[in-house]
Motif scaffolding. Structure first.
Motif, PDB file in Angstrom:
ATOM      1  N   VAL A  15       0.864  -1.186   0.000  1.00 45.22           N
ATOM      2  CA  VAL A  15       0.000   0.000   0.000  1.00 45.22           C
ATOM      3  C   VAL A  15       0.901   1.236   0.000  1.00 45.22           C
ATOM      4  CG1 VAL A  15      -1.686   1.339   1.324  1.00 45.22           C
ATOM      5  CG2 VAL A  15      -1.888  -1.149   1.211  1.00 45.22           C
ATOM      6  N   GLN A  16       0.558   2.220  -0.804  1.00 42.88           N
ATOM      7  CA  GLN A  16       1.345   3.444  -0.876  1.00 42.88           C
ATOM      8  C   GLN A  16       1.235   4.247   0.425  1.00 42.88           C
ATOM      9  OE1 GLN A  16       1.048   5.274  -5.095  1.00 42.88           O
ATOM     10  NE2 GLN A  16      -0.911   4.241  -4.784  1.00 42.88           N
ATOM     11  N   VAL A  17       2.312   4.921   0.784  1.00 42.75           N
ATOM     12  CA  VAL A  17       2.349   5.712   2.017  1.00 42.75           C
ATOM     13  C   VAL A  17       2.356   7.195   1.674  1.00 42.75           C
ATOM     14  CG1 VAL A  17       3.653   6.227   4.111  1.00 42.75           C
ATOM     15  CG2 VAL A  17       3.612   3.883   3.218  1.00 42.75           C
ATOM     16  N   VAL A  18       1.599   7.973   2.435  1.00 41.18           N
ATOM     17  CA  VAL A  18       1.557   9.419   2.231  1.00 41.18           C
ATOM     18  C   VAL A  18       1.621  10.111   3.586  1.00 41.18           C
ATOM     19  CG1 VAL A  18      -0.962   9.492   2.269  1.00 41.18           C
ATOM     20  CG2 VAL A  18       0.286  11.319   1.145  1.00 41.18           C
ATOM     21  N   CYS A  19       2.354  11.227   3.675  1.00 41.65           N
ATOM     22  CA  CYS A  19       2.389  11.977   4.929  1.00 41.65           C
ATOM     23  C   CYS A  19       1.597  13.274   4.767  1.00 41.65           C
ATOM     24  CB  CYS A  19       3.818  12.266   5.374  1.00 41.65           C
ATOM     25  SG  CYS A  19       4.837  13.152   4.192  1.00 41.65           S
ATOM     26  N   THR A  20       0.879  13.625   5.812  1.00 38.79           N
ATOM     27  CA  THR A  20       0.048  14.821   5.782  1.00 38.79           C
ATOM     28  C   THR A  20       0.209  15.590   7.085  1.00 38.79           C
ATOM     29  OG1 THR A  20      -1.876  13.789   6.816  1.00 38.79           O
ATOM     30  CG2 THR A  20      -1.687  13.592   4.423  1.00 38.79           C
ATOM     31  N   GLU A  40      13.831   6.793   5.501  1.00 39.55           N
ATOM     32  CA  GLU A  40      14.602   6.769   4.256  1.00 39.55           C
ATOM     33  C   GLU A  40      13.743   7.113   3.047  1.00 39.55           C
ATOM     34  OE1 GLU A  40      17.333   3.570   1.692  1.00 39.55           O
ATOM     35  OE2 GLU A  40      16.647   3.084   3.715  1.00 39.55           O
ATOM     36  N   ASP A  41      12.478   6.710   3.076  1.00 40.29           N
ATOM     37  CA  ASP A  41      11.585   6.914   1.924  1.00 40.29           C
ATOM     38  C   ASP A  41      10.722   8.168   2.054  1.00 40.29           C
ATOM     39  OD1 ASP A  41      12.509   4.554   0.783  1.00 40.29           O
ATOM     40  OD2 ASP A  41      10.975   3.335   1.777  1.00 40.29           O
ATOM     41  N   HIS A  42      11.115   9.127   2.893  1.00 41.47           N
ATOM     42  CA  HIS A  42      10.227  10.256   3.139  1.00 41.47           C
ATOM     43  C   HIS A  42       9.950  11.085   1.884  1.00 41.47           C
ATOM     44  CE1 HIS A  42      14.151  12.329   3.680  1.00 41.47           C
ATOM     45  NE2 HIS A  42      13.508  13.396   3.262  1.00 41.47           N
ATOM     46  N   ASN A  43      10.893  11.140   0.950  1.00 39.31           N
ATOM     47  CA  ASN A  43      10.643  11.889  -0.290  1.00 39.31           C
ATOM     48  C   ASN A  43       9.504  11.276  -1.085  1.00 39.31           C
ATOM     49  OD1 ASN A  43      12.559  13.984  -0.066  1.00 39.31           O
ATOM     50  ND2 ASN A  43      14.197  12.607  -0.694  1.00 39.31           N
ATOM     51  N   THR A  44       9.427   9.947  -1.077  1.00 37.30           N
ATOM     52  CA  THR A  44       8.336   9.258  -1.770  1.00 37.30           C
ATOM     53  C   THR A  44       7.005   9.565  -1.110  1.00 37.30           C
ATOM     54  OG1 THR A  44       9.810   7.438  -2.399  1.00 37.30           O
ATOM     55  CG2 THR A  44       7.442   7.004  -2.492  1.00 37.30           C
TER      56      THR A  44
END
Length: 213
Positions: free
Chosen positions: A70-75, A142-146
Protein backbone atom coordinates in the motif's frame (compact mmCIF):
# COMPACT_ATOMS: atom_id res chain seq x y z
CA UNK A 1 -15.31 3.06 -4.55
CA UNK A 2 -14.91 4.10 -8.18
CA UNK A 3 -13.32 7.53 -8.43
CA UNK A 4 -12.66 7.74 -4.69
CA UNK A 5 -9.24 8.08 -3.02
CA UNK A 6 -9.01 6.72 0.52
CA UNK A 7 -6.47 7.70 3.19
CA UNK A 8 -6.31 5.79 6.47
CA UNK A 9 -6.63 9.05 8.46
CA UNK A 10 -4.79 10.56 11.41
CA UNK A 11 -4.09 9.05 14.83
CA UNK A 12 -7.83 8.88 15.42
CA UNK A 13 -8.37 6.58 12.42
CA UNK A 14 -9.47 2.96 12.89
CA UNK A 15 -6.25 1.38 11.61
CA UNK A 16 -4.10 3.83 13.60
CA UNK A 17 -6.01 3.17 16.81
CA UNK A 18 -5.62 -0.57 16.39
CA UNK A 19 -1.88 -0.18 15.85
CA UNK A 20 -1.65 2.15 18.85
CA UNK A 21 -3.26 -0.50 21.03
CA UNK A 22 -1.09 -3.33 19.65
CA UNK A 23 -4.00 -4.94 17.84
CA UNK A 24 -1.77 -5.48 14.83
CA UNK A 25 -3.61 -8.44 13.32
CA UNK A 26 -6.90 -6.57 13.35
CA UNK A 27 -5.19 -3.56 11.80
CA UNK A 28 -3.82 -5.75 9.02
CA UNK A 29 -7.29 -7.17 8.35
CA UNK A 30 -8.76 -3.69 8.18
CA UNK A 31 -6.06 -2.51 5.82
CA UNK A 32 -6.55 -5.61 3.65
CA UNK A 33 -10.28 -4.91 3.46
CA UNK A 34 -9.65 -1.29 2.50
CA UNK A 35 -7.21 -2.34 -0.21
CA UNK A 36 -9.75 -4.79 -1.59
CA UNK A 37 -12.21 -1.93 -1.87
CA UNK A 38 -9.97 0.92 -3.08
CA UNK A 39 -7.03 -0.87 -4.73
CA UNK A 40 -4.30 1.53 -5.82
CA UNK A 41 -6.39 4.45 -4.54
CA UNK A 42 -5.68 3.45 -0.93
CA UNK A 43 -2.93 5.33 0.92
CA UNK A 44 -1.52 4.59 4.37
CA UNK A 45 -1.43 8.00 6.05
CA UNK A 46 1.25 9.28 8.39
CA UNK A 47 0.76 12.32 10.61
CA UNK A 48 2.89 13.78 13.38
CA UNK A 49 2.30 16.48 15.99
CA UNK A 50 4.94 15.58 18.56
CA UNK A 51 3.07 12.72 20.23
CA UNK A 52 5.07 9.57 21.10
CA UNK A 53 2.00 7.44 20.40
CA UNK A 54 1.86 8.89 16.91
CA UNK A 55 5.51 7.99 16.28
CA UNK A 56 4.80 4.41 17.32
CA UNK A 57 1.82 4.21 14.98
CA UNK A 58 3.74 5.72 12.04
CA UNK A 59 6.50 3.12 12.27
CA UNK A 60 3.94 0.32 12.40
CA UNK A 61 1.89 1.91 9.60
CA UNK A 62 4.90 1.91 7.26
CA UNK A 63 5.66 -1.73 8.08
CA UNK A 64 2.04 -2.70 7.44
CA UNK A 65 1.89 -0.73 4.19
CA UNK A 66 5.07 -2.40 2.90
CA UNK A 67 3.68 -5.81 3.82
CA UNK A 68 0.41 -5.23 1.96
CA UNK A 69 1.91 -3.17 -0.89
CA UNK A 70 0.00 0.00 0.00
CA UNK A 71 1.35 3.44 -0.88
CA UNK A 72 2.35 5.71 2.02
CA UNK A 73 1.56 9.42 2.23
CA UNK A 74 2.39 11.98 4.93
CA UNK A 75 0.05 14.82 5.78
CA UNK A 76 -0.06 17.63 8.34
CA UNK A 77 -2.80 16.95 10.88
CA UNK A 78 -4.38 20.38 10.43
CA UNK A 79 -7.20 21.91 12.45
CA UNK A 80 -6.31 25.49 11.55
CA UNK A 81 -4.35 27.27 8.82
CA UNK A 82 -1.51 29.11 10.56
CA UNK A 83 0.62 28.27 13.58
CA UNK A 84 -0.52 31.51 15.22
CA UNK A 85 -4.13 30.23 15.17
CA UNK A 86 -3.36 27.65 17.88
CA UNK A 87 -4.88 29.58 20.81
CA UNK A 88 -8.02 30.41 18.81
CA UNK A 89 -8.50 26.71 18.11
CA UNK A 90 -8.03 25.70 21.74
CA UNK A 91 -10.44 28.41 22.84
CA UNK A 92 -13.10 27.04 20.49
CA UNK A 93 -12.54 23.50 21.78
CA UNK A 94 -12.90 24.72 25.37
CA UNK A 95 -16.11 26.58 24.49
CA UNK A 96 -17.46 23.42 22.85
CA UNK A 97 -16.94 21.30 25.96
CA UNK A 98 -17.73 24.06 28.49
CA UNK A 99 -14.28 24.29 30.04
CA UNK A 100 -12.03 27.18 31.01
CA UNK A 101 -9.26 28.39 28.71
CA UNK A 102 -5.87 29.86 29.55
CA UNK A 103 -3.89 31.41 26.64
CA UNK A 104 -0.42 30.00 26.00
CA UNK A 105 2.20 31.78 28.11
CA UNK A 106 -0.40 32.96 30.63
CA UNK A 107 -0.64 29.71 32.60
CA UNK A 108 0.66 29.45 36.16
CA UNK A 109 3.26 26.87 37.21
CA UNK A 110 1.83 23.40 36.84
CA UNK A 111 -1.40 24.66 35.27
CA UNK A 112 -2.76 22.81 32.26
CA UNK A 113 -3.62 25.26 29.46
CA UNK A 114 -6.20 22.82 28.09
CA UNK A 115 -8.87 21.45 30.44
CA UNK A 116 -11.09 20.40 27.55
CA UNK A 117 -10.40 16.66 27.69
CA UNK A 118 -9.58 16.95 23.97
CA UNK A 119 -5.93 17.88 24.36
CA UNK A 120 -4.15 19.24 21.31
CA UNK A 121 -0.42 19.92 21.27
CA UNK A 122 -0.08 23.75 21.20
CA UNK A 123 1.13 25.17 17.90
CA UNK A 124 1.17 21.82 16.07
CA UNK A 125 -2.05 21.51 14.08
CA UNK A 126 -1.45 24.04 11.30
CA UNK A 127 -0.92 23.34 7.59
CA UNK A 128 2.81 22.66 7.71
CA UNK A 129 4.93 22.86 4.56
CA UNK A 130 7.21 20.10 3.33
CA UNK A 131 10.38 21.70 4.74
CA UNK A 132 8.87 22.03 8.20
CA UNK A 133 7.55 18.47 8.22
CA UNK A 134 10.86 17.05 7.00
CA UNK A 135 12.98 18.91 9.53
CA UNK A 136 10.55 18.27 12.37
CA UNK A 137 10.10 14.55 11.89
CA UNK A 138 10.08 12.84 8.50
CA UNK A 139 13.82 13.05 7.83
CA UNK A 140 14.16 9.92 9.99
CA UNK A 141 12.53 7.80 7.27
CA UNK A 142 14.60 6.77 4.26
CA UNK A 143 11.59 6.91 1.92
CA UNK A 144 10.23 10.26 3.14
CA UNK A 145 10.64 11.89 -0.29
CA UNK A 146 8.34 9.26 -1.77
CA UNK A 147 5.76 9.95 0.95
CA UNK A 148 5.73 13.62 -0.02
CA UNK A 149 5.60 12.85 -3.73
CA UNK A 150 2.47 10.83 -3.07
CA UNK A 151 0.72 13.96 -1.76
CA UNK A 152 1.30 15.57 -5.15
CA UNK A 153 0.27 12.36 -6.88
CA UNK A 154 -3.07 12.52 -5.10
CA UNK A 155 -3.53 16.22 -5.87
CA UNK A 156 -2.69 15.70 -9.56
CA UNK A 157 -5.21 12.87 -9.89
CA UNK A 158 -8.15 14.89 -8.58
CA UNK A 159 -10.68 16.58 -10.83
CA UNK A 160 -11.02 19.78 -8.85
CA UNK A 161 -14.52 21.19 -8.69
CA UNK A 162 -14.90 24.85 -9.61
CA UNK A 163 -18.04 26.61 -8.47
CA UNK A 164 -19.66 29.33 -10.51
CA UNK A 165 -19.92 32.07 -7.89
CA UNK A 166 -22.59 33.85 -9.91
CA UNK A 167 -24.84 30.81 -9.97
CA UNK A 168 -27.57 30.73 -7.37
CA UNK A 169 -28.50 27.45 -5.70
CA UNK A 170 -32.14 26.34 -6.07
CA UNK A 171 -34.44 27.81 -3.43
CA UNK A 172 -38.17 27.61 -2.80
CA UNK A 173 -38.29 31.24 -1.68
CA UNK A 174 -38.16 34.42 -3.75
CA UNK A 175 -35.91 36.07 -1.15
CA UNK A 176 -33.65 33.44 0.55
CA UNK A 177 -31.91 36.05 2.73
CA UNK A 178 -35.24 37.32 4.06
CA UNK A 179 -36.41 33.77 4.72
CA UNK A 180 -33.18 32.96 6.58
CA UNK A 181 -33.57 36.02 8.82
CA UNK A 182 -37.21 35.11 9.46
CA UNK A 183 -36.28 31.63 10.64
CA UNK A 184 -33.46 32.95 12.81
CA UNK A 185 -35.78 35.44 14.48
CA UNK A 186 -38.26 32.64 15.22
CA UNK A 187 -35.44 30.64 16.81
CA UNK A 188 -34.24 33.65 18.80
CA UNK A 189 -37.72 34.39 20.11
CA UNK A 190 -38.17 30.78 21.22
CA UNK A 191 -34.92 30.95 23.21
CA UNK A 192 -36.01 34.18 24.85
CA UNK A 193 -39.46 32.80 25.70
CA UNK A 194 -37.93 29.68 27.23
CA UNK A 195 -35.53 31.74 29.33
CA UNK A 196 -32.35 30.53 27.65
CA UNK A 197 -31.62 34.11 26.58
CA UNK A 198 -32.41 37.32 28.46
CA UNK A 199 -35.40 39.26 27.15
CA UNK A 200 -33.73 42.62 27.86
CA UNK A 201 -30.77 41.67 25.62
CA UNK A 202 -32.90 40.99 22.55
CA UNK A 203 -31.67 44.03 20.62
CA UNK A 204 -28.06 43.06 21.30
CA UNK A 205 -28.75 39.63 19.80
CA UNK A 206 -30.52 41.14 16.80
CA UNK A 207 -27.55 43.43 16.17
CA UNK A 208 -25.18 40.50 16.41
CA UNK A 209 -27.31 38.43 14.03
CA UNK A 210 -27.21 41.17 11.39
CA UNK A 211 -23.43 41.44 11.73
CA UNK A 212 -22.99 37.66 11.42
CA UNK A 213 -25.26 37.42 8.39
Amino acid sequence: SEGIICLTACLGGVVSQMLANDRDQEAEQWMSNLKEIYGENLFAELTYTGLEEQDKVNVKMIELANKLDVQVVCTPDSHYTNKTDSDFHRAMVCINVNQSFVPSGKEKDGEDVDESGMFYQPGQYWIKDRETLTAEYYHKFEDHNTFFENTNKIADSIDWIKFDKEKKFPCDHDDPDKELMKRIIIGLNSKIESGILKKEDREIYISRLKEEL
